[in-house]
Motif scaffolding. Structure first.
Motif, PDB file in Angstrom:
ATOM      1  N   ALA A 138      37.846  24.869  -2.994  1.00 54.43           N
ATOM      2  CA  ALA A 138      38.666  26.001  -2.538  1.00 54.43           C
ATOM      3  C   ALA A 138      40.148  25.710  -2.763  1.00 54.43           C
ATOM      4  O   ALA A 138      40.922  26.601  -3.143  1.00 54.43           O
ATOM      5  CB  ALA A 138      38.399  26.285  -1.060  1.00 54.43           C
ATOM      6  N   THR A 139      40.537  24.449  -2.553  1.00 52.48           N
ATOM      7  CA  THR A 139      41.936  24.078  -2.775  1.00 52.48           C
ATOM      8  C   THR A 139      42.306  24.232  -4.249  1.00 52.48           C
ATOM      9  O   THR A 139      43.378  24.753  -4.586  1.00 52.48           O
ATOM     10  CB  THR A 139      42.164  22.636  -2.284  1.00 52.48           C
ATOM     11  OG1 THR A 139      41.840  22.589  -0.888  1.00 52.48           O
ATOM     12  CG2 THR A 139      43.596  22.201  -2.465  1.00 52.48           C
ATOM     13  N   ARG A 157      40.867  26.255  -6.316  1.00 58.30           N
ATOM     14  CA  ARG A 157      40.894  27.700  -6.586  1.00 58.30           C
ATOM     15  C   ARG A 157      42.260  28.288  -6.223  1.00 58.30           C
ATOM     16  O   ARG A 157      42.849  29.051  -6.986  1.00 58.30           O
ATOM     17  CB  ARG A 157      39.782  28.369  -5.766  1.00 58.30           C
ATOM     18  CG  ARG A 157      39.723  29.860  -5.877  1.00 58.30           C
ATOM     19  CD  ARG A 157      38.535  30.438  -5.086  1.00 58.30           C
ATOM     20  NE  ARG A 157      38.853  31.782  -4.643  1.00 58.30           N
ATOM     21  CZ  ARG A 157      38.829  32.846  -5.424  1.00 58.30           C
ATOM     22  NH1 ARG A 157      38.464  32.729  -6.692  1.00 58.30           N
ATOM     23  NH2 ARG A 157      39.157  34.035  -4.961  1.00 58.30           N
ATOM     24  N   LEU A 158      42.769  27.895  -5.061  1.00 61.54           N
ATOM     25  CA  LEU A 158      44.081  28.397  -4.637  1.00 61.54           C
ATOM     26  C   LEU A 158      45.185  27.916  -5.571  1.00 61.54           C
ATOM     27  O   LEU A 158      46.102  28.666  -5.897  1.00 61.54           O
ATOM     28  CB  LEU A 158      44.390  27.950  -3.205  1.00 61.54           C
ATOM     29  CG  LEU A 158      43.703  28.707  -2.084  1.00 61.54           C
ATOM     30  CD1 LEU A 158      44.242  28.234  -0.743  1.00 61.54           C
ATOM     31  CD2 LEU A 158      43.902  30.213  -2.219  1.00 61.54           C
ATOM     32  N   ASP A 159      45.081  26.662  -6.007  1.00 66.17           N
ATOM     33  CA  ASP A 159      46.077  26.152  -6.955  1.00 66.17           C
ATOM     34  C   ASP A 159      46.107  27.019  -8.202  1.00 66.17           C
ATOM     35  O   ASP A 159      47.176  27.361  -8.723  1.00 66.17           O
ATOM     36  CB  ASP A 159      45.751  24.701  -7.338  1.00 66.17           C
ATOM     37  CG  ASP A 159      46.129  23.714  -6.228  1.00 66.17           C
ATOM     38  OD1 ASP A 159      46.990  24.062  -5.406  1.00 66.17           O
ATOM     39  OD2 ASP A 159      45.553  22.614  -6.197  1.00 66.17           O
TER      40      ASP A 159
END
Lengths: 373, 373
Positions: free
Chosen positions: B363-364, B366-368
């Protein structure tokens, strides 16, 4: 902050904002999001036509959308005169007595009485679609889920994608099967019609259930950039907001107080996240509303059960109008989400959008730090 | 995935897991989280002592904690015999008739009847603290908010920090003022005692209200690494989980079916996120429970209003015991959160923790990607 929805809609940020105010909708689109104008308040299609002409002249060519309220099944309905006959006298008496008890002033003698918000009627919602499709709209969203198939076909024939609200994975899958292009996953926290499943659980559940069949906009509880980051971390392609823009500087509906703030805005500025209730008293279906002396009255032992949609909204329509025009922020009827606890100042739309973007970036950096350490 | 709580507690991940099973608690601690053993089921302090001796022998020296149930105000209470007199006969009759209607078998003749879960009693909870502090526990959490001041002082004198659950920013601030070290922000989605504010709104609200006075663990709706990422993006320092470990392979409470799965586990495996209700029927205060024929019976028109805490739990205690030992997953009494919709298979604790970590990392990333594009 870009997802594929940005390319698809020609917008800078995947921030979709539902609002009944054309001033707010235009400001959102100009600030890089997609303003989505709520049509339910337009009983007369000509009024919507005039407002959309204003939108076309005031959005600098930026994309915008409209939001309608249309059940998938076409109900049997007559004119508002016929419908009024279905409302029991006991309900009318309760409303009249409650307004008197709350001290809500009558409407001025010369003011037109609302006939009820006819936008809830299927025929009126359909006229909204016909009018809107003559304008360069980029999205039709339906607050009640999938619109009827011929309306979806009508939008698609005009090259306009359709979005629908869903409160469960089952509903979301049905929308995709019906040809809906974008699903708005509306968590329990949200203002207006909402289900029982909280955003934290609902959003990833709908993302996974759809499995790419349609992108998901996360709705319910978003008012800051951190919450946008959470939504995108959970797999949404963008966010759908509403409440947070009711206290924007551009929001121009409702009677102003001496402070320049409307009565309803003042009520929202005063509220905490505990000051909402989810009740059937606004439309006949469960909707989250600002807690007030009006909602308290409907919770009392002597209150009647709310009527089914669309009767309940017709029953309370003039009451809503009277409260909207009063100066008492403790007796209001207003759909708003739990994020109202964070709506503590009037801010320009561009500032709200700016914080959503910068707050998203900060939250992402925070996660990077946690992941790397 | 590290926050300052990892240093403070000597754990690998900021994942705190409440569980009534010592097998699960030990497995969580060995997998890098902090297992927190629920004490409420121990009517006799000697039983807790034996279980904590087992914990000490089976956690490889990894840190663990305990969870007690203790109101801040000390209620007047007598023995269980006195308390039983406060339960109306109509309530007892309703419970007996409901169990008969649901076809729940009686307990075997030779089995000891539960006297009610006395862990809800202040004096018993206090004995749990006394016993636990003789063991190398690293945390005392209180499910009912701040414990009494002298209990906080007792824990601090032993060098043990205290955590307390909060369902609103007001409660969280009160906990910090009372000397509580860590606040568990428990959203509406959560299993067990829960308030009305959804996790998406509650978590950042409590983080901001505390403003660094105490770190926040996010609770309510977490079952995957994506949800851990959302919690940390919203400002939490870690997560507090419970439900998701009820279907872990190590969970050993309840009567097993032929499949090796317990009746209650089977009920949870079968449930969707819509299959919970928030009712006062388990303890006298609103708690989220698995929806079942038992909860339906209490929703019927003929059902009495639940009794206040601690009477309600004493009233239904033998009923709980009987349902726990039956083989019918449709008539159960079990606190669980909306994340139950994602609890669809029995998995080892280490696998669940492994996904929380890898899902957080995905998820991290993906946000990046969204931030950089």
């Amino acid at each position: 902050m870009r997802t594929e929805l940005c390319e698809r809609f020609g917008i800078e940020y995947p921030i979709f904002v539902f609002t009944p105010s054309e001033k707010v909708a235009a400001a959102v689109s100009k600030a890089g999001g997609l303003g989505v104008l709520g049509c339910v308040r337009f009983n007369d299609a000509d009024d919507l036509e005039n407002v959309l002409q204003w939108m076309d002249a005031n959005t600098d060519g930026k994309p915008y959308g409209v939001d309608i309220v249309m059940p998938a099944k076409v109900p049997t309905e007559g004119t508002s005169v016929d419908i009024n006959k279905l409302i029991p006298e006991t309900h009318r008496d309760f409303v009249a007595k409650t307004l008197a008890d709350l001290g809500v002033p009558p409407l001025p003698e010369d003011e037109e009485r609302s006939e009820g918000v006819l936008g809830w009627l299927h025929s009126v919602a359909r006229s909204h679609v016909d009018v809107a499709l003559k304008h360069p709209i980029k999205l039709i969203a339906n607050a009640l889920g999938s619109p009827p198939k011929d309306v979806i076909d009508q939008a698609h024939a005009a090259g306009v994608p359709v979005a629908a609200l869903a409160g469960s994975a089952k509903h979301a899958l049905r929308h995709a099967e019906n040809g809906v292009d974008i699903v708005v996953a509306q968590g329990h926290e949200a203002g207006g019609h909402t289900g029982e499943i909280g955003s934290m659980v609902l959003w990833p559940e709908i993302v996974d259930a759809l499995d790419g069949k349609a992108p998901v906009l996360a709705a319910g509880g978003i008012g800051t950039g951190r919450q946008v980051a959470a939504a995108l971390a959970l797999g949404a392609q963008g966010v759908w907001m509403g409440s947070a823009f009711l206290t924007s500087a551009e929001y121009d509906l409702g009677v102003r107080q001496a402070s320049g703030v409307s009565t309803i805005q003042q009520a929202m500025l005063d509220a905490t996240s505990s000051d909402t209730v989810r009740r059937k008293i606004y439309t006949g279906k469960p909707a989250r509303l600002l807690k007030s002396r009006w909602t308290d009255a409907w919770d009392a032992d002597n209150a009647p059960d709310p009527l089914p949609m669309p009767l309940q909204n017709i029953l309370v329509s003039e009451a809503h109008q009277r409260m909207n025009e009063s100066s008492d922020p403790t007796a209001v009827a207003m759909p708003v989400g739990q994020i109202v606890g964070r709506m503590n100042e009037i801010r320009p739309v561009a500032d709200i959008i700016g914080e959503l973007v910068s707050g998203f970036e900060e939250a992402t950096k925070r996660l990077d730090g946690i992941a790397e350490s």
